[in-house]
Design a protein around this motif. Structure first.
Motif, PDB file in Angstrom:
ATOM      1  N   GLY A  49       0.792  -1.270   0.071  1.00 34.25           N
ATOM      2  CA  GLY A  49      -0.031  -0.244   0.049  1.00 34.25           C
ATOM      3  C   GLY A  49       0.702   1.171   0.064  1.00 34.25           C
ATOM      4  O   GLY A  49       2.001   1.140  -0.191  1.00 34.25           O
ATOM      5  N   ALA A  50       0.249   2.371  -0.019  1.00 37.36           N
ATOM      6  CA  ALA A  50       0.774   3.826   0.074  1.00 37.36           C
ATOM      7  C   ALA A  50       1.710   4.053   1.290  1.00 37.36           C
ATOM      8  O   ALA A  50       1.799   3.232   2.274  1.00 37.36           O
ATOM      9  N   ALA A  51       2.276   5.066   1.259  1.00 37.19           N
ATOM     10  CA  ALA A  51       2.983   5.218   2.434  1.00 37.19           C
ATOM     11  C   ALA A  51       2.437   5.158   3.749  1.00 37.19           C
ATOM     12  O   ALA A  51       1.531   5.576   3.648  1.00 37.19           O
ATOM     13  N   ASN A  52       3.070   4.824   4.791  1.00 38.55           N
ATOM     14  CA  ASN A  52       2.229   4.475   6.136  1.00 38.55           C
ATOM     15  C   ASN A  52       3.003   5.152   7.236  1.00 38.55           C
ATOM     16  O   ASN A  52       2.995   4.426   8.321  1.00 38.55           O
ATOM     17  N   SER A  53       4.071   5.831   7.140  1.00 47.21           N
ATOM     18  CA  SER A  53       5.020   6.290   8.012  1.00 47.21           C
ATOM     19  C   SER A  53       4.531   7.672   8.568  1.00 47.21           C
ATOM     20  O   SER A  53       5.399   8.460   9.002  1.00 47.21           O
TER      21      SER A  53
END
Lengths: 594, 235
Positions: free
Chosen positions: A151-155
């Protein structure tokens, strides 16, 4: 009378794709920015709608739309924590870099600024086009990242190292997307600076510039000076991820108790310094254009000059300068030392002063005004207390002691959303209602406008005020279940339900705006004048909509931007290009059309 | 040769080929020396974890029987197996997290075999696998996410599985290209079944106590016992 038709007699009629797609005309680019930014604002808003369901009703299937998501994000319609993290990171990124900046800076600066300074176009039209298309590429990269493995960036939108360096593939896309977005902003900012310095109309001295131009000029300087460090940081983080460098990776780093196989020697704090060196000025990139828009709308609708124009100008310039030396107030918790904390506490308190001056000047300007309570004015008026709450709630965060308690709680979320949601976004709505007639030749519907404003005001507060309460109670941000796992949060979970319903009702409250916006494009009441709001600044002296080259003849400026209700004048507004009484009109100059 | 004799010999050959008796290795792992003192795990941070246990809970690192039998020893064949491709079994390897403890603590799975990780606890776990060859994963398992399945596609001997919510939770998993491996239970015993005749080298692995090896020669249908003895490594 309206000078419509000017645009239709251009002998150099361009093919459709060159006129509306790969256009170099600042007005078309401004409108492109506007539509693109509004799309991303809508998209980012949809992301948070999903998040609000998860916060109010954790681990329950999202009704209706939950089944359209796959098992890696919402098995059985129930949101997974990893997907929540992606939504959170991408909501922040999209709203800031793809929503508000393109609308507040890209759209309004492109459409309005050259007109307000009496320029035929931006200084570098092709650079302008490149700026827009870089934004589009950056936006596409961000959207595509939702479909990569993991998935997309998660930070988080802050992408702190080392978490972001060891994160899933979406983070790589985030960094590449950001590189495009940063380049886009840089080109746009250079253009604004060059246009303001080089293409002002004759007589338009700096102290005759509308406050909107000042605010956008300072914003452009912030972008030019603050974004390059983030671009450098993004490239370095990209290298850490794909080339196994260790710019932000310290030696001896353990992840889940296991040592990472990295060369080490990097600094995680370096990322935070570089990120916030951009991201704090970025807060002012979000708010200064809003202040500029609000100042224009208020001046026009109080029918009197802005109180303290010069003080406002000096304040906005001072904010611009100071915004570069407050960034580390985001980092008190890193233990960077009391001496450096003391410095940043002092600068943070100091930067609040010019903001207060601007807000106070706008408040005082209302005194004795003959106020028109139209939709744009309502949004502009609401901006004042909303931004006020946002600003004042920021003061405790600027001081190390309370920040150590409040850091990463919902208090912070409430604070900055007051600044950018009922703050900046209300200002953007004010700007849309205000300049819509100039762009389209039609007015937006007033009833639908008020139907948009009042519920929006109520529900915005319904979302963000309870966040302050939760935050003071210590409820942390970024919890996918809104704090249900934590004993100390249990008494405040009901507020999540209230906030979520407020958010969904806020979404419903935007329907009148969407209907109004699209409907008015085709069926809005046509303006009977090029200056339907009886305003003083130069953009209202062009044909409606302005054609290629904007002005029929080159304007000359004789006065300041807000000469409303001048004693002895025949009407309650005097355009900037209206010659003083008794002066002869120079040949080849335009005269205000009223 | 008469055709009937030829047929007879062929039948014998087929019978021998299909009825070769598989050999078995059984064994016991023991710990020699003074029983180490293990610190009780404090589960107070998540009350749901402690409700699953009636008594004190100790780390799974060293699991000892009454007579020093040693659990959580992973035994595998490291040499002597015929070069062939072993199909992955259809059965799943199940790793449970009941009571905020991994069960089994040391597991093996074959390349392509499904590994199912369970969360029956009604609390949040976060399974973080840290392989170096296979793909790393880091999955939150809230109470509604009662199971996840993973398939590893590369051989990799022993990588940790951690729960990022409960720091005491850790497990080990080996991804094998053959089915000849086993983990000792609390009684210290293991069994390797269905081995063809041959000369083998076995390795017994423990996360803290290191590895032991042993050689064994098996005839068809033979069953042999191989024991391992571990002791606290000298500093």
């Amino acid at each position: 009378m309206s000078q419509q038709g000017h645009a239709h007699h251009d002998p150099h009629e361009l093919p459709f794709w060159k006129k509306y797609v790969f256009s170099t005309d600042h007005k078309v680019i401004g409108i492109q920015y506007g539509f693109t930014g509004l799309f991303f604002l809508f998209f980012g808003f949809c992301l948070v709608m999903l998040m609000r369901w998860q916060l109010a009703y954790p681990e329950q299937p999202v009704p209706v739309i939950g089944k359209f998501f796959n098992d890696s994000s919402m098995p059985g319609g129930v949101m997974l924590p990893e997907f929540y993290n992606s939504l959170g990171a991408m909501h922040g990124t999209i709203m800031v870099f793809l929503g508000i900046v393109p609308v507040a800076f890209g759209a309004f600066v492109n459409f309005v600024l050259p007109l307000q300074v009496g320029a035929p176009d931006m200084a570098f039209p092709r650079l302008n086009m490149a700026s827009y298309w870089l934004l589009v590429v950056g936006g596409i990269v961000m959207l595509v990242s939702f479909f990569v493995p993991g998935g997309a960036a998660n930070s988080g939108w802050t992408s702190y190292a080392p978490l972001a360096v060891v994160a899933t593939t979406g983070q790589t896309y985030w960094l590449i997307g950001m590189a495009f977005l940063i380049q886009s902003s840089l080109l746009g900012a250079i253009n604004v600076i060059a246009t303001t310095f080089q293409l002002r109309a004759k007589g338009l001295t700096f102290m005759r510039l509308p406050f909107f131009v000042w605010s956008q000029l300072v914003t452009a300087f912030l972008l030019v000076l603050a974004f390059p460090p983030l671009l450098a940081a993004a490239v370095l983080q990209l290298m850490d991820r794909i080339a196994h460098t260790s710019f932000f990776m310290p030696s001896g780093l353990l992840v889940s108790g296991q040592p990472l196989e990295i060369s080490g020697g990097g600094s995680v704090l370096l990322w935070q310094h570089l990120f916030w060196f951009l991201a704090h000025p970025e807060v002012y990139v979000l708010i200064l254009p809003a202040m500029g828009i609000v100042a224009e709308v208020i001046a026009n609708n109080i029918r009197k000059p802005l109180w303290g124009y010069k003080a406002m100008v000096y304040s906005v310039v001072f904010i611009g300068f100071m915004s570069f030396i407050v960034w580390a107030h985001h980092m008190y918790l890193t233990g960077m030392g009391t001496a450096i904390s003391a410095f940043f506490q002092a600068t943070t308190m100091i930067i609040s002063i010019p903001s207060v001056i601007i807000l106070t000047a706008l408040f005082i300007s209302l005194w004795g005004g003959s106020i028109r309570f139209n939709t744009q004015m309502l949004f502009a008026l609401a901006f004042l207390p909303m931004f006020g709450i946002g600003g004042l709630t920021g003061l405790p965060l600027g001081l190390s002691s309370p920040d150590i308690y409040l850091h990463d709680t919902y208090y912070v979320i409430g604070h900055f959303h007051y600044v950018v949601a009922p703050g900046t976004i209300f200002a953007l709505f004010a700007g849309v209602y205000h300049w819509f007639p100039k762009a389209t030749g039609r007015k937006m519907n007033e009833f639908l406008g008020q139907l948009h404003f009042w519920p929006s005001l109520v529900f915005m507060n319904g979302i963000f005020f309870p966040m302050m309460i939760q935050g003071l109670a210590g409820v942390q941000r970024r919890l996918y279940d809104g704090g249900a796992q934590y004993a100390h949060a249990k008494d405040y979970l009901d507020l999540n339900v209230m906030m979520s319903w407020s958010a969904w009702l806020l979404a419903i409250a935007q329907i009148p705006f969407i209907i109004n916006f699209i409907g008015s494009l085709f069926a809005g009441k046509k303006v009977d004048s090029d200056n339907p709001w009886e305003a003083t600044t130069l953009e209202w002296q062009t044909p409606t909509p302005p054609g290629h080259g904007n002005f029929l003849t080159q304007p000359i400026v004789y006065r300041g931007p807000y000469e409303y209700s001048v004693p002895g004048a025949s009407k309650d507004f005097t355009s900037q290009n209206e010659p003083p009484a008794g002066a002869s009109q120079p040949a080849g100059t335009s005269q205000g059309v009223h | 040769m008469k055709p009937t004799n030829l047929l007879f010999l062929a039948c014998v050959a087929v019978f021998l080929a299909t009825h070769t008796q598989a050999a078995t290795i059984t064994g016991l792992a023991k710990f020699e020396g003074e029983k180490p003192n293990l610190k009780e795990i404090k589960m107070d941070a998540d009350p749901i974890c402690s409700t699953h246990h009636s008594g004190p809970v100790y780390p799974q690192t060293i699991v000892l029987g009454e007579n020093g039998e040693l659990g959580n020893i992973f035994v595998r064949v490291i040499a002597g197996l015929p070069k062939t491709e072993y199909p992955a079994p259809q059965t799943e390897v199940v790793i449970d997290q009941k009571g905020c403890m991994y069960d089994p603590h040391v597991a093996g799975a074959m390349v392509g075999q499904t590994v199912k990780i369970l969360n029956p606890d009604g609390t949040l776990h976060n399974v973080h696998a840290l392989p170096k060859v296979n793909e790393e994963f880091n999955l939150a398992m809230p109470k509604f996410r009662t199971e996840v399945t993973k398939v590893f596609d590369k051989v990799e001997f022993m990588f940790p599985l951690k729960c990022d919510v409960h720091p005491w939770m850790g497990a080990w998993i080996a991804i094998m290209d053959n089915p000849y491996f086993a983990t000792t239970g609390a009684d210290g015993k293991f069994t390797l079944n269905d081995l063809p005749a041959g000369e083998y080298e076995l390795e017994a692995w423990h996360e803290k106590l290191g590895t032991q090896t042993a050689k064994v020669t098996l005839a068809e249908g033979e069953s042999k016992e191989v024991n391992f003895s571990f002791s606290k490594p000298s500093k």
